[in-house]
Design a protein around this motif. Structure first.
Motif, PDB file in Angstrom:
ATOM      1  N   GLY A  62       0.633  -1.192   0.010  1.00 40.35           N
ATOM      2  CA  GLY A  62      -0.103  -0.190  -0.012  1.00 40.35           C
ATOM      3  C   GLY A  62       0.893   1.347   0.066  1.00 40.35           C
ATOM      4  O   GLY A  62       0.507   2.184  -0.687  1.00 40.35           O
ATOM      5  N   ASN A  63       1.802   1.240   0.855  1.00 37.27           N
ATOM      6  CA  ASN A  63       2.637   2.407   0.813  1.00 37.27           C
ATOM      7  C   ASN A  63       3.546   2.669  -0.289  1.00 37.27           C
ATOM      8  O   ASN A  63       3.515   3.830  -0.810  1.00 37.27           O
ATOM      9  CB  ASN A  63       3.750   2.458   1.818  1.00 37.27           C
ATOM     10  CG  ASN A  63       3.333   2.386   3.410  1.00 37.27           C
ATOM     11  OD1 ASN A  63       2.327   2.777   3.479  1.00 37.27           O
ATOM     12  ND2 ASN A  63       3.986   1.466   4.447  1.00 37.27           N
ATOM     13  N   LEU A  64       4.017   1.554  -1.144  1.00 38.51           N
ATOM     14  CA  LEU A  64       4.273   1.526  -2.471  1.00 38.51           C
ATOM     15  C   LEU A  64       3.691   2.246  -3.539  1.00 38.51           C
ATOM     16  O   LEU A  64       3.898   3.219  -4.266  1.00 38.51           O
ATOM     17  CB  LEU A  64       5.258   0.360  -2.903  1.00 38.51           C
ATOM     18  CG  LEU A  64       5.792   0.265  -4.097  1.00 38.51           C
ATOM     19  CD1 LEU A  64       7.045   1.291  -4.295  1.00 38.51           C
ATOM     20  CD2 LEU A  64       6.361  -1.047  -4.540  1.00 38.51           C
ATOM     21  N   GLN A  65       2.346   1.730  -3.290  1.00 42.30           N
ATOM     22  CA  GLN A  65       1.418   2.165  -4.460  1.00 42.30           C
ATOM     23  C   GLN A  65       0.984   3.587  -4.102  1.00 42.30           C
ATOM     24  O   GLN A  65       0.752   4.244  -5.269  1.00 42.30           O
ATOM     25  CB  GLN A  65       0.112   1.518  -4.235  1.00 42.30           C
ATOM     26  CG  GLN A  65      -1.127   1.614  -5.116  1.00 42.30           C
ATOM     27  CD  GLN A  65      -0.704   1.310  -6.457  1.00 42.30           C
ATOM     28  OE1 GLN A  65      -0.145   0.094  -6.806  1.00 42.30           O
ATOM     29  NE2 GLN A  65      -0.964   2.022  -7.617  1.00 42.30           N
ATOM     30  N   GLN A  66       1.088   3.816  -2.904  1.00 45.79           N
ATOM     31  CA  GLN A  66       0.802   5.417  -2.643  1.00 45.79           C
ATOM     32  C   GLN A  66       1.678   6.471  -3.303  1.00 45.79           C
ATOM     33  O   GLN A  66       1.423   7.199  -3.717  1.00 45.79           O
ATOM     34  CB  GLN A  66       0.681   5.561  -1.047  1.00 45.79           C
ATOM     35  CG  GLN A  66       0.405   7.047  -0.700  1.00 45.79           C
ATOM     36  CD  GLN A  66       0.549   7.455   0.812  1.00 45.79           C
ATOM     37  OE1 GLN A  66       0.740   6.346   1.585  1.00 45.79           O
ATOM     38  NE2 GLN A  66       0.247   8.511   1.407  1.00 45.79           N
TER      39      GLN A  66
END
Length: 323
Positions: A62-66
């Motif tokens: 999720g952090n990477l996608q953000q």
């Protein structure tokens, strides 16, 4: 996307970079999980063959996608009201702009990113992209089509390309001094090693100095060459011939990773296969294990990608001999 709109997009990325970097920093934690890679045909995919594993690390993913979405949204806001942004086109525009500004690429290469699809008959699909500067990234999302995989690879490559533009990514005298000191701490080496041209730290310092003014991604190609030489035991063979590290550095400083180099190293692995049957298969499993972990975290993959290429050449030649 026109060249005018892409130039506007690239300029706007400077304003959004800090937000992107903040998001990206959340994803810097290392993955210490031990994955058991038993499926040879999973090639860079889930080692356990599970299609549902895309959500196995939801926080990190999720952090990477953000972080990726920050970059893509920035392009979206500055492309004249387009309803969507094609990541593949945006990445190419980004590097074409660098070329128009005088950016030189290894061996006179073009500004076009090069994509390679992993062989697979079913999802998740994996695509690698090698940037004109030499760095490599791969699809980090669960991709149900090859087109999705290509877009995913382009998105993570674009994020890292923009991230690489930040001033602190430049190789400066201050950066070199800090990097050498960090290397000395990691390897518990004496301070004079940094000034010894034949020590590992000394060669590392020389490599950095030869790339002063460039970025870390531009430095990646040179680093990958020496990683491959070490992995392939070529450096050990050169030491046996009493070649100094500085001589090795001088010899390979202008070398590029091409098919000739890959085929030459593949022959070394065919030779090892005769002494230790199954070594190519084991090494390839290990390589895909690492690729799976690293690409899911959006990490740079050139060393692993080239290991894969070399081992696949060796495997293909081995199977040809057996048939």
């Amino acid at each position: 996307m026109s060249h005018t709109s892409s130039r506007s997009s690239a300029s706007s990325l400077e304003n959004d970079r800090q937000e992107m970097m903040t998001s990206a920093q959340k994803n810097r934690r290392s993955n210490n999980g031990n994955i058991n890679f038993n499926n040879r045909n999973s090639r860079g995919r889930d080692p356990n063959g599970s299609a549902s594993s895309a959500s196995s690390t939801p926080t990190r993913a999720g952090n990477l996608q953000q972080a990726v979405e920050v970059v893509m949204n920035s392009f979206y806001k500055h492309t004249g009201g387009l309803n969507s942004v094609d990541a593949v086109e945006a990445l190419q525009e980004f590097w074409q702009m660098k070329e128009t500004k005088g950016q030189l690429f290894p061996a006179g290469g073009s500004s076009c990113p090069h994509y390679t699809d992993e062989d697979s008959d079913s999802p998740p699909f994996v695509t690698y992209v090698v940037l004109p500067g030499g760095a490599c990234f791969a699809s980090f999302e669960h991709s149900v089509t090859l087109a999705d995989a290509k877009r995913s690879a382009a998105k993570i490559a674009l994020m890292n390309s923009v991230f690489n533009e930040h001033p602190y990514r430049k190789i400066t005298d201050t950066f070199i001094q800090s990097a050498v000191q960090d290397a000395l701490k990691v390897h518990n080496g004496p301070r004079f090693d940094a000034h010894n041209p034949n020590s590992s730290i000394g060669v590392f310092e020389s490599m950095l100095k030869s790339h002063a003014g460039k970025t870390m991604l531009e430095f990646q190609e040179t680093m990958t060459i020496f990683q491959l030489l070490h992995w392939n035991d070529s450096l050990k063979a050169m030491r046996a011939r009493q070649c100094s590290r500085q001589e090795v550095l001088s010899h390979f400083s202008n070398t590029i990773i091409d098919d000739k180099m890959r085929r030459h190293m593949a022959l070394d692995w065919l030779s090892r296969e005769q002494d230790s049957p199954g070594v190519i298969k084991r090494e390839l499993r290990s390589c895909y294990n690492e690729i799976y972990r690293e690409r899911r975290e959006g990490k740079e993959l050139r060393f692993l990608f080239e290991k894969r290429n070399i081992l696949l050449i060796a495997q293909e030649q081995l199977e040809g001999k057996q048939n």
